[in-house]
Structures are given as C-alpha cells and as structure tokens.
Enzyme design. Sequence first.
Site, mmCIF file in Angstrom:
data_model
loop_
_atom_site.group_PDB
_atom_site.id
_atom_site.type_symbol
_atom_site.label_atom_id
_atom_site.label_comp_id
_atom_site.label_asym_id
_atom_site.label_seq_id
_atom_site.Cartn_x
_atom_site.Cartn_y
_atom_site.Cartn_z
ATOM 1 N N SER A 127 15.888 65.201 22.035
ATOM 2 C CA SER A 127 15.635 65.516 23.240
ATOM 3 C C SER A 127 14.522 64.737 23.541
ATOM 4 O O SER A 127 14.035 63.794 24.546
ATOM 5 C CB SER A 127 14.561 67.062 22.369
ATOM 6 O OG SER A 127 15.387 67.975 22.775
ATOM 7 N N HIS A 179 8.732 64.737 22.823
ATOM 8 C CA HIS A 179 8.903 65.623 24.629
ATOM 9 C C HIS A 179 8.317 64.450 25.164
ATOM 10 O O HIS A 179 9.020 63.611 26.033
ATOM 11 C CB HIS A 179 9.088 66.941 25.377
ATOM 12 C CG HIS A 179 10.306 67.386 24.672
ATOM 13 N ND1 HIS A 179 10.772 69.390 25.266
ATOM 14 C CD2 HIS A 179 11.094 67.522 23.208
ATOM 15 C CE1 HIS A 179 11.679 69.368 24.227
ATOM 16 N NE2 HIS A 179 11.733 68.504 23.260
#
Length: 236
Positions: A127, A179
């Site tokens: 991610s 993220h």
Amino acid sequence: MNSQMRITLQRWNRKPFVAYGLLGITGFMYILQEMLGGSTNQWTLIRLGAKVNELIVMGDWYRLFTPMFLHIGITHLLFNGLILYFLGIQLEMVFGHWRFFLLYIFSALAGNAASFAFNPAVSAGASTALFGLFGSTLVLGKLFPGNPQIGAMAKNFSLLIVLNLVFGMFSTGIDMAGHVGGLVGGYLLAYALSAPRAWEKNRKRQIIFVLIYVAVILIFLAIGYTRYASIIQLFN
C-alpha cells in the site's frame, strides 16, 4: 540493427514488464510466507522483512523496503495486486519502465519511513508503494498538458485517493501514516522523475523536487530514530 530486431524491441518496450515483475515477486513472497508459517503469522512477517521500528533502529534498514513485498492474508494480497495490475500497467506506459520502477520503490520507502516515524505497529504491504502511484496521478495533468485522456485518468484517481483515505480513517489495522507518506512521496517523485523526454526542459524543477523528497525522508527517519532509540536504551 535489422528491422526485425527493431520491431521486437519496440514490442518489448510496450509491454509493462516492470509491473508484471513486481506482481511476480509479490506473489512469490506470499507463497514463501505461507510455506514458512502463514501470511498472518507475525513471526513469519518479521522474519521475511516486515517493518519493525525497533529493529530498524538496531540496524535493519532494509525493512524500509522489504515490507512492500509482504502481505497479511489473501484478501490483502488480492486487493493490492489488482491495484498494481490495473494502475501499474497504465502508469508504466505513461512514465516509462525505469521511471515507473523508481516511482514504485521510492514511494514505498517514503511510506515506510513515515510509518517508522508515526506508527508503532508491525506493518507490511504494497500500500505504501500503491499510494505513491496514486500520488503520481495528481501530477499527470501538469506533466502532460493538453492530453485529455491522461487528464481524465488523473481526475478519476483523485476521487479514488479520497475514498481510500476516508476508508482508512475509519478502519482498524490500517497504516495511515504509511499511506499518507507513500502518497506524498509519489507526488514528489512524479515531479522529480518527470515524463519521458521532459528532463532537459524541467531539470531545475526536478532537482528541487528530488531535494524536497530527500529532506522529507530524512525528517521521517530522524523522528523515528529519535523515538525508538530512546525506547531501546531504556531496556539496555
């Protein structure tokens, strides 16, 4: 170089072999995780290179890169794999092979460095790199002005970024620091790497964004090292 060889090279250059290669490595690592104890087994994750802040401080700096190839459970793998497949192929065709590779790897570094600074938990997953790919889409309209298809793709992914960030805020076990760090890293790297044949035109701007990217990474690392070095000293 004869014409047949030239045609073969042109066809090869149009294939997104970097995205395919990254998918292959990620899939291989998942199989290895399952063979060594399971992809949800924390000790297996740590053994294969998951992000562990205390171990990074103690010298395992490779853990700022290796988590991008590890996943926790088949759902995690499939979700990230699908994003890499669909988005990665498009961006490799836009940026070119080596630029896409650098974008992916160093976006993951930015995300893992941010996670090192602000997230104490063990973490793994692509991610960080994928949010870097998302971040790069925000720059596409400026790198390719006048291209309506790329402009439309950038707008579509802008909505996807917002939805993913909102989803992460209300979900448990999501590494939001990773993220956001990957997103910032990808945005800066897209300017730093630029588009094919654009380096000479924008060299000054690109050097500035390289320096900003390096400064951001160093700040994240300094924060993480300061926090966890002191914790380790308490137990020594």
